[in-house]
Design a protein around this motif. Structure first.
Motif, PDB file in Angstrom:
ATOM      1  N   GLU A   1      -1.411  -5.048  -9.760  1.00  0.00           N
ATOM      2  CA  GLU A   1      -0.568  -5.378 -10.882  1.00  0.00           C
ATOM      3  C   GLU A   1       0.847  -4.542 -10.985  1.00  0.00           C
ATOM      4  N   GLU A   2       0.824  -3.422 -10.601  1.00  0.00           N
ATOM      5  CA  GLU A   2       1.982  -2.698 -10.855  1.00  0.00           C
ATOM      6  C   GLU A   2       2.254  -1.716  -9.863  1.00  0.00           C
TER       7      GLU A   2
ATOM      8  N   TYR B   1       3.229   4.932  -7.960  1.00  0.00           N
ATOM      9  CA  TYR B   1       2.298   4.751  -8.962  1.00  0.00           C
ATOM     10  C   TYR B   1       1.819   3.377  -8.712  1.00  0.00           C
TER      11      TYR B   1
ATOM     12  N   ARG C   1      -1.071   0.519  -9.889  1.00  0.00           N
ATOM     13  CA  ARG C   1      -2.082   0.168 -11.155  1.00  0.00           C
ATOM     14  C   ARG C   1      -2.771  -1.096 -10.337  1.00  0.00           C
TER      15      ARG C   1
ATOM     16  N   GLU D   1      -4.352   3.875 -10.090  1.00  0.00           N
ATOM     17  CA  GLU D   1      -5.005   3.603 -11.534  1.00  0.00           C
ATOM     18  C   GLU D   1      -5.889   2.297 -11.361  1.00  0.00           C
TER      19      GLU D   1
END
Length: 305
Positions: free
Chosen positions: A220-221, A231, A233, A277
């Protein structure tokens, strides 16, 4: 000696076959780098994945395709359509079969599709490390009776046996032509796609039985952080609440382990430190919903999104 350099060759090669015959293992071995995820679960590969082999005298673009099988869900229909459409879009088809099994109904179905496409084809007999060599000749003879293969090459993608011979034979079969992609390029897949696949691979490896087949991973990110890390997600999608519990594990232990293992793989392929994450969400029957499949990246190649 005339001193004339050998012509440069380039082209597309599709690796096709039934599920679990070792296409992704062979794909990675030919490229010398892991670009496709590999597990012992059938139907691990869901998308056509392109890997680019750059040599001094050639550039070969390999397409790892989903295993051709009888689809049971809309998602599988898309997978199979993409694999089948590949047959007529490449310069060479490599049909993989297992050394331990004579051509079965699934292989014959693929051969019928190959006949319609009319693309030159090699028969690649994989997993020869698992059988006695005298068993190969009857299998090869039977396969030759089904299709006019230009070459028949026994290999072991796992051990590397005969892979150089296969690679050289493929290069000789490519048409003369320029590079199709920049020389430094290894794949045309996005970093986001590669990350989602590496996370999904760990879901497959660390959960059991029916869970992987009904699992999708959506990044998603994905962004660069000021300190130089990446990073990510990502959402792990399952079809049932019971599957959600399996993926998360006791006190979140399995989800943590999935993230840690995936992070090592993502860092290897992206060449940077990563922080992943993960979240888990239940979407019943997502494999049947056209809009959800499109959102998750499962579309028929060539269709506009």
């Amino acid at each position: 000696m005339s001193g004339v350099a050998a012509p440069f060759r380039s082209g597309f090669v599709a690796l096709v076959g039934r599920p679990n015959v070792g296409k992704s293992t062979l794909f990675n071995a030919l490229l010398g780098e892991k670009l496709a995820i590999v597990t012992d679960k059938p139907q691990t590969t869901r998308n056509r994945i392109r890997g680019i082999l750059n040599l001094p005298d050639a550039q070969v673009v390999f397409l790892d395709t989903p295993g051709i099988h009888k689809p049971q869900h809309r998602m599988n229909e898309i997978m199979v359509k993409n694999a089948v459409s590949t047959l007529g879009e490449v310069d060479l088809v490599c049909l993989l079969v297992e050394a331990a099994q004579p051509p079965g109904l699934g292989d014959r179905f693929i051969i019928d599709l190959m006949k319609r496409a009319g693309t030159p084809a090699f028969l690649v007999v994989n997993k020869i490390d698992l059988v006695r060599r005298e068993t190969l000749l009857p299998l090869i003879d039977e396969a030759r009776g089904l299709y006019p293969f230009a070459e028949v090459i026994p290999v072991s993608a796992a051990t590397g046996e005969n892979l150089e011979d296969l690679k050289e034979t493929i290069v000789r079969a490519m048409p003369e032509g320029p590079r199709l992609f920049p020389e430094e390029m290894k794949t045309d897949q996005t970093e986001r796609f590669l990350a989602s696949e590496l996370i999904r691979e760990q879901v497959f490896l660390q959960t059991k039985e029916e869970v992987p087949y009904s699992t999708a991973v959506v990044v998603e990110e994905m962004k660069d952080r000021p300190e130089g890390t990446i990073y990510i997600r990502a959402l792990v999608v399952v079809e049932r609440e019971s599957h959600k519990g399996i993926v998360i594990g006791r006190k979140g232990a399995r989800l943590k382990a999935i993230g840690q293992a995936a992070r090592h793989e993502v860092e290897r392929i992206l060449g940077a430190k990563a922080y992943i994450e993960l979240f888990v969400k239940v979407k019943p029957r997502w494999r049947e919903e056209a809009e959800i499949l499109k959102d998750f990246g499962y579309t028929i190649e060539g269709e506009s999104s």
